[in-house]
Scaffold this motif. Structure first.
Motif, short mmCIF file in Angstrom:
data_model
loop_
_atom_site.label_atom_id
_atom_site.label_comp_id
_atom_site.label_asym_id
_atom_site.label_seq_id
_atom_site.Cartn_x
_atom_site.Cartn_y
_atom_site.Cartn_z
N ALA A 13 29.15 35.81 68.49
CA ALA A 13 29.42 36.01 67.06
C ALA A 13 28.63 37.20 66.52
O ALA A 13 29.16 38.01 65.75
N LEU A 14 27.39 37.32 66.91
CA LEU A 14 26.56 38.45 66.46
C LEU A 14 27.17 39.78 66.88
O LEU A 14 27.24 40.72 66.08
N ALA A 15 27.62 39.85 68.13
CA ALA A 15 28.14 41.11 68.66
C ALA A 15 29.56 41.40 68.18
O ALA A 15 29.85 42.49 67.67
N GLU A 16 30.46 40.41 68.31
CA GLU A 16 31.87 40.66 68.03
C GLU A 16 32.16 40.84 66.54
O GLU A 16 33.09 41.54 66.16
N ARG A 17 31.35 40.20 65.71
CA ARG A 17 31.57 40.30 64.26
C ARG A 17 30.55 41.21 63.58
O ARG A 17 30.46 41.23 62.35
N ALA A 18 29.79 41.96 64.39
CA ALA A 18 28.82 42.93 63.89
C ALA A 18 27.85 42.29 62.88
O ALA A 18 27.55 42.85 61.83
N LEU A 19 27.35 41.10 63.22
CA LEU A 19 26.43 40.39 62.35
C LEU A 19 24.97 40.79 62.59
O LEU A 19 24.12 40.59 61.73
N GLY A 20 24.69 41.31 63.76
CA GLY A 20 23.32 41.70 64.07
C GLY A 20 23.23 42.18 65.50
O GLY A 20 24.10 41.90 66.33
N GLY A 21 22.14 42.92 65.80
CA GLY A 21 21.95 43.47 67.13
C GLY A 21 20.48 43.63 67.46
O GLY A 21 19.61 43.13 66.74
N PRO A 22 20.18 44.36 68.53
CA PRO A 22 18.81 44.51 68.99
C PRO A 22 17.86 45.11 67.97
O PRO A 22 16.65 44.87 68.04
N ASP A 23 18.38 45.91 67.05
CA ASP A 23 17.52 46.57 66.06
C ASP A 23 17.62 45.94 64.67
O ASP A 23 17.14 46.52 63.69
N THR A 24 18.23 44.77 64.59
CA THR A 24 18.45 44.13 63.29
C THR A 24 17.29 43.22 62.90
O THR A 24 17.07 42.19 63.55
N PRO A 25 16.52 43.54 61.86
CA PRO A 25 15.52 42.59 61.36
C PRO A 25 16.24 41.37 60.80
O PRO A 25 17.18 41.51 60.01
N ALA A 26 15.84 40.18 61.23
CA ALA A 26 16.58 38.96 60.87
C ALA A 26 15.65 37.94 60.22
O ALA A 26 14.69 37.47 60.85
N LEU A 27 15.95 37.61 58.98
CA LEU A 27 15.21 36.58 58.25
C LEU A 27 15.97 35.27 58.39
O LEU A 27 17.11 35.16 57.92
N LEU A 28 15.36 34.28 59.02
CA LEU A 28 16.01 33.00 59.28
C LEU A 28 15.70 32.03 58.14
O LEU A 28 14.54 31.79 57.82
N MET A 29 16.75 31.45 57.55
CA MET A 29 16.58 30.45 56.51
C MET A 29 16.41 29.09 57.20
O MET A 29 17.35 28.57 57.80
N VAL A 30 15.22 28.52 57.11
CA VAL A 30 14.92 27.30 57.87
C VAL A 30 14.43 26.20 56.93
O VAL A 30 13.35 26.31 56.34
N SER A 31 15.22 25.15 56.80
CA SER A 31 14.85 24.02 55.95
C SER A 31 14.10 22.95 56.72
O SER A 31 13.35 22.16 56.15
N GLY A 32 14.32 22.93 58.05
CA GLY A 32 13.74 21.87 58.88
C GLY A 32 14.77 20.87 59.34
O GLY A 32 14.48 20.01 60.18
N GLY A 33 16.00 20.95 58.81
CA GLY A 33 17.09 20.10 59.29
C GLY A 33 17.53 20.51 60.68
O GLY A 33 17.08 21.53 61.22
N SER A 34 18.41 19.73 61.27
CA SER A 34 18.81 19.99 62.66
C SER A 34 19.44 21.37 62.83
O SER A 34 19.14 22.09 63.80
N ASP A 35 20.30 21.77 61.90
CA ASP A 35 21.02 23.04 62.05
C ASP A 35 20.07 24.22 62.02
O ASP A 35 20.12 25.11 62.88
N SER A 36 19.19 24.27 61.02
CA SER A 36 18.31 25.43 60.88
C SER A 36 17.19 25.42 61.93
O SER A 36 16.71 26.47 62.33
N THR A 37 16.79 24.22 62.38
CA THR A 37 15.80 24.15 63.45
C THR A 37 16.39 24.73 64.74
O THR A 37 15.74 25.52 65.44
N ALA A 38 17.63 24.35 65.04
CA ALA A 38 18.30 24.93 66.21
C ALA A 38 18.45 26.43 66.06
O ALA A 38 18.26 27.20 67.02
N LEU A 39 18.79 26.90 64.85
CA LEU A 39 18.91 28.33 64.60
C LEU A 39 17.63 29.06 64.96
O LEU A 39 17.66 30.14 65.58
#
Length: 372
Positions: A13-39
């Protein structure tokens, strides 16, 4: 969902939809639930593999659930330390802010969360010497969230393109897990622990934090999640796959029509305040040309949605009634209705004469009327 591994689906998804790459600073939104913990774990793996740039995490304590919310914050701090990822953490009294503004608590929470995310992203990009435009706010929305949004919009109604439900990218916000189910992510967390890989656990030994309010069916999304989606899955166990494919087809056509509407706006909208050095002040409003009334109604509608979005700003919600009020300024033949006036979105005036349909702040409309 697909048999492909969760991390491969996120990488694709990151590569094919141009969502991010090796030089992309990425801020992860993490609540602590299962989805964001896995993220958080998945992003850390992809960073180590060179598929994603510098990471940071953001946790926002909405102060709505007392000690449980504080425990969420402690869990996320433990997770960030385990992964060696810098953590931005803040507390916001959402209930007090909602009482002050009279807004819905969930709407206030979302707005404040993304305000904090944009500030944190700016700091991350500054630290990594990357342009802010290259940074991404990464959320853990899943295929389940997307299907829930589809049903919510089916119940209350939606405008053009609404049935695509969620975008993989919306400005700096990206959702690389929209092709992954919540069950897939929970299985990933359990397998990670069983494989002996480092994991964060709360005081009760849980691999993620559960928000008890998710079980309350008096909240709209929770009602859809616990009452509607399970029944639909009884009729079709492959509901997530089938509906997500359908929404992607809707999205492809919506993208094409939005591109056409953008061209239409460029041709038919004259912005009221333009300065060569500073560019267009969209908030000052515009005049829609008489020729817009000759376009197919569907394209008129999309053009008006686009214009109102620019006038109101990215954070505002364009109301369906406002779009219809602008369209009503053109008569059945497609010509502007002379003398037509309407008040939309609380503070915008719509007026029409032979020169076109004018959209502007109410104060500017009143001042102009006094001069005339």
């Amino acid at each position: 969902m697909s048999a492909t591994s969760v991390i491969d689906r996120m990488r694709d998804a990151l590569a094919e939809r141009a969502l991010g790459g090796p030089d992309t600073p990425a801020l992860l939104m993490v609540s602590g639930g299962s989805d964001s913990t896995a993220l958080a774990y998945l992003a850390a793996e992809l960073h180590e593999a060179g598929d994603l740039g510098q990471l940071a995490m953001l946790h926002v304590n909405h102060q709505l659930r007392g000690e449980d919310a504080d425990a969420d914050a402690r869990f996320v701090a433990q997770l960030a330390e385990l992964l060696g990822v810098p953590l931005f953490s803040c507390e916001i009294d959402i209930a007090r802010e909602a009482a002050r503004t009279g807004e819905n608590v969930e709407a206030v929470a979302r707005r404040e969360r993304y305000l904090a995310a944009n500030e944190a992203l700016e700091s991350l990009c500054l630290h990594t010497a990357a342009p802010l435009a290259d940074g991404r706010i990464v959320t853990a929305h899943t295929a389940d969230d997307r299907v829930e949004s589809f049903y919510m919009r089916s119940i209350v109604g939606t405008g053009p393109g609404g049935f695509r439900a969620m975008r993989y990218r919306n400005g700096p916000v990206v959702r690389p897990l929209l092709d992954v189910s919540r069950d897939d992510l929970r299985s990933y967390l359990v397998k990670r622990e069983r494989a002996g890989e480092p994991v964060a656990v709360d005081t009760e030994g849980n691999l993620w934090r559960e928000d008890a309010t998710n079980a309350h069916t008096d909240r709209f999304r929770a009602y859809v999640r616990h009452e509607i989606v399970p029944r639909a899955k009884e009729r079709n166990p492959q509901l997530l796959d089938v509906l997500c494919r359908t929404m992607n087809l809707v999205a492809d056509e919506d993208d094409m029509l939005e591109a056409q509407a953008e061209v239409l706006v460029e041709r038919q909208a004259s912005w009221l305040e333009q300065a060569e050095a500073l560019g267009v002040d969209h908030g000052a409003g515009c005049v829609l040309a008489p020729a817009l009334g000759a376009e197919p109604r569907a394209m008129q509608r999309r053009a008006v949605v686009r214009v109102l979005g620019l006038v109101l700003g990215s954070e505002a919600r364009v109301e369906t009634a406002s779009v219809e009020a602008v369209l009503a300024a053109y008569d059945a033949s497609g010509a502007p209705r002379g003398g037509y006036v309407a008040n939309i979105q609380g503070d915008l005036a719509v007026s029409a004469n032979k020169h076109g349909v004018r959209i502007e702040p109410m104060a500017a409309f009143r001042a102009r009327r006094k001069r005339d």
